[in-house]
Design a protein around this motif. Structure first.
Motif, mmCIF file in Angstrom:
data_model
loop_
_atom_site.group_PDB
_atom_site.id
_atom_site.type_symbol
_atom_site.label_atom_id
_atom_site.label_comp_id
_atom_site.label_asym_id
_atom_site.label_seq_id
_atom_site.Cartn_x
_atom_site.Cartn_y
_atom_site.Cartn_z
ATOM 1 N N UNK A 43 11.746 19.935 -94.089
ATOM 2 C CA UNK A 43 11.713 18.758 -94.861
ATOM 3 C C UNK A 43 10.138 18.746 -93.520
ATOM 4 N N UNK A 44 10.637 18.269 -92.493
ATOM 5 C CA UNK A 44 10.200 17.892 -91.460
ATOM 6 C C UNK A 44 8.741 19.511 -91.200
ATOM 7 N N UNK A 45 9.408 20.403 -91.334
ATOM 8 C CA UNK A 45 8.809 21.747 -91.396
ATOM 9 C C UNK A 45 7.134 21.583 -92.008
ATOM 10 N N UNK A 46 7.367 21.112 -93.068
ATOM 11 C CA UNK A 46 6.529 20.814 -94.217
ATOM 12 C C UNK A 46 5.481 20.165 -93.854
ATOM 13 N N UNK A 47 6.375 19.293 -92.878
ATOM 14 C CA UNK A 47 5.263 18.172 -92.855
ATOM 15 C C UNK A 47 3.718 18.732 -92.234
ATOM 16 N N UNK A 48 4.723 19.183 -90.499
ATOM 17 C CA UNK A 48 4.369 19.564 -89.512
ATOM 18 C C UNK A 48 3.316 20.767 -90.064
ATOM 19 N N UNK A 49 3.660 21.401 -90.728
ATOM 20 C CA UNK A 49 2.531 22.394 -90.964
ATOM 21 C C UNK A 49 1.366 22.030 -91.578
ATOM 22 N N UNK A 50 1.367 20.997 -92.125
ATOM 23 C CA UNK A 50 0.151 20.207 -93.278
ATOM 24 C C UNK A 50 -0.543 19.077 -91.942
ATOM 25 N N UNK A 51 0.351 19.022 -90.830
ATOM 26 C CA UNK A 51 -0.250 17.589 -89.680
ATOM 27 C C UNK A 51 -0.914 18.704 -89.435
ATOM 28 N N UNK A 52 -0.773 19.628 -89.285
ATOM 29 C CA UNK A 52 -1.632 20.901 -87.819
ATOM 30 C C UNK A 52 -2.611 21.205 -88.876
ATOM 31 N N UNK A 108 -3.809 13.619 -85.781
ATOM 32 C CA UNK A 108 -3.933 13.714 -84.581
ATOM 33 C C UNK A 108 -2.254 14.585 -83.962
ATOM 34 N N UNK A 109 -2.687 15.925 -84.419
ATOM 35 C CA UNK A 109 -1.414 16.108 -83.809
ATOM 36 C C UNK A 109 -2.295 17.608 -84.302
ATOM 37 N N UNK A 110 -1.513 18.443 -82.502
ATOM 38 C CA UNK A 110 -2.194 19.934 -82.576
ATOM 39 C C UNK A 110 -1.532 20.914 -81.264
ATOM 40 N N UNK A 111 -0.574 21.852 -82.701
ATOM 41 C CA UNK A 111 0.283 22.990 -82.459
ATOM 42 C C UNK A 111 0.292 23.224 -80.850
ATOM 43 N N UNK A 112 -1.433 23.735 -80.242
ATOM 44 C CA UNK A 112 -1.534 24.277 -78.943
ATOM 45 C C UNK A 112 -1.211 23.053 -77.728
ATOM 46 N N UNK A 113 -1.146 21.417 -77.748
ATOM 47 C CA UNK A 113 -1.499 20.522 -77.518
ATOM 48 C C UNK A 113 0.719 20.448 -76.958
#
Lengths: 216, 216
Positions: B190-199, B205-210
């Motif tokens: 579930x968190x993986x799906x949430x993080x994909x959308x946030x990315x 305010x979310x950036x995988x690069x950071x």
């Protein structure tokens, strides 16, 4: 006719597409889709799905054309992603319908089908009506599930329009006029997702047209 | 440049596309996609997304062209369905990732974004590797989530290839070499799906690069 999917790299510039479609027309090729995936100042990369009698001759002529630098044969979207179930509406319900549809698509894809489940959570009559109408233009879309608690007005009109164009529409049992305008009404969102996949799967013995009852 | 989406009805026949793309080239229009949605013996209906300086002049010339019987302006897929999160793998996990992604996309779409969540349950190394590679050719695909229990081999190679082309790849924490090849590894689907959308959301305010950590 052989269906081909090609990734073609060309120099960038006006008229390049005109040259490419001209070569395909000369081979009596039947283009089903063409997408520009990348376009910089120097290079353009396009994907072309085309059916043609003599694939090798077309590939040779494309590779030899002046603006073309590379031609690569890839898998068609029909082969990779297959038919599409489209689910839209409120996030809570779309998620539950998706669970049902994905689980059922898994069972059919294991037996050799290709069924994708594509979703968008949306709010508002206009946004939803616009999205319903757009489904009739989406490649490979076979069935639409409307998942919400209240839908009517413009959405109902859009449902009647896309059904007239041949799309199957399943609605959750909800408030508003959309259920009355749909092919099938299902109360449980998980079952609605399962039935949507069953309705389009070649490996399923289920046809909405043959049901004696339209509300579950 | 105005982005336009057009539904153009023409007579059927070889070379019709060549005529249409010729008119667009004459207006220095920049075609981004073209799909044949319907083609009978008599009529062909195609959807064209094109950017052009003078939309009215292009529309007039298209409407006046010999093979064209109707030109209709519609909403672009970017406007209606927006960016796409793609989820693929085992049905059980794909469903859970979808729940997270759809719920999170709902929250962003309510604030004016357009994010779609598109999925396919698949089994087998070759089918998955082929589908991963095809994502780099899908229009509007922004992030891919690999949801399964064991993925490696050809799938790992495909992940490295599509990342090199600029796609962000999130993997569930699973057996095999795919997690090592991915941008981000998440244990809870579930968190993986949430993080994909946030990315990919402009409203997040979310950036995988950071991130200082790549495994959660």
């Amino acid at each position: 006719m052989t269906p081909l999917a090609l990734v073609i790299t060309t120099r960038s510039g006006p008229g390049v597409l005109h040259v490419v479609t001209g070569i395909i027309a000369a081979h009596s090729g039947d283009i089903t889709s063409l997408t520009i995936v990348e376009s910089s100042r120097d290079l353009t990369r396009l994907i072309l799905e085309v059916s043609v009698q003599d694939a090798e001759a077309l590939l040779a002529d494309l590779a030899a054309a002046e603006p073309v630098t590379k031609v690569e044969r890839v898998a068609t979207f029909q082969h990779v992603f297959g038919k599409r179930v489209i689910i839209m509406g409120g996030g809570a319900q779309v998620g539950q319908v998706a669970i049902g549809a994905i689980t059922e698509a898994d069972r059919h894809n294991i037996r050799g089908e290709k069924i994708s489940v594509d979703t968008i959570p949306l709010v508002g009559e206009q946004a939803l009506a616009e999205a319903v109408r757009a489904v009739s233009r989406l490649p490979r879309a076979s069935v639409l599930v409307l998942a919400g608690s209240l839908m009517g007005g413009e959405i109902e009109k859009a449902v009647r329009d896309v059904r007239a164009q041949g799309l199957t529409v399943i609605s959750l049992n909800m408030a508003g006029s959309v259920p009355d305008a749909s092919d099938l009404v299902v109360t449980d969102p998980v079952q609605a997702g399962v039935m949507a996949v069953m309705a389009i799967a070649d490996t399923a013995r289920f046809s909405i047209g043959r049901l004696s009852k339209r509300v579950f």
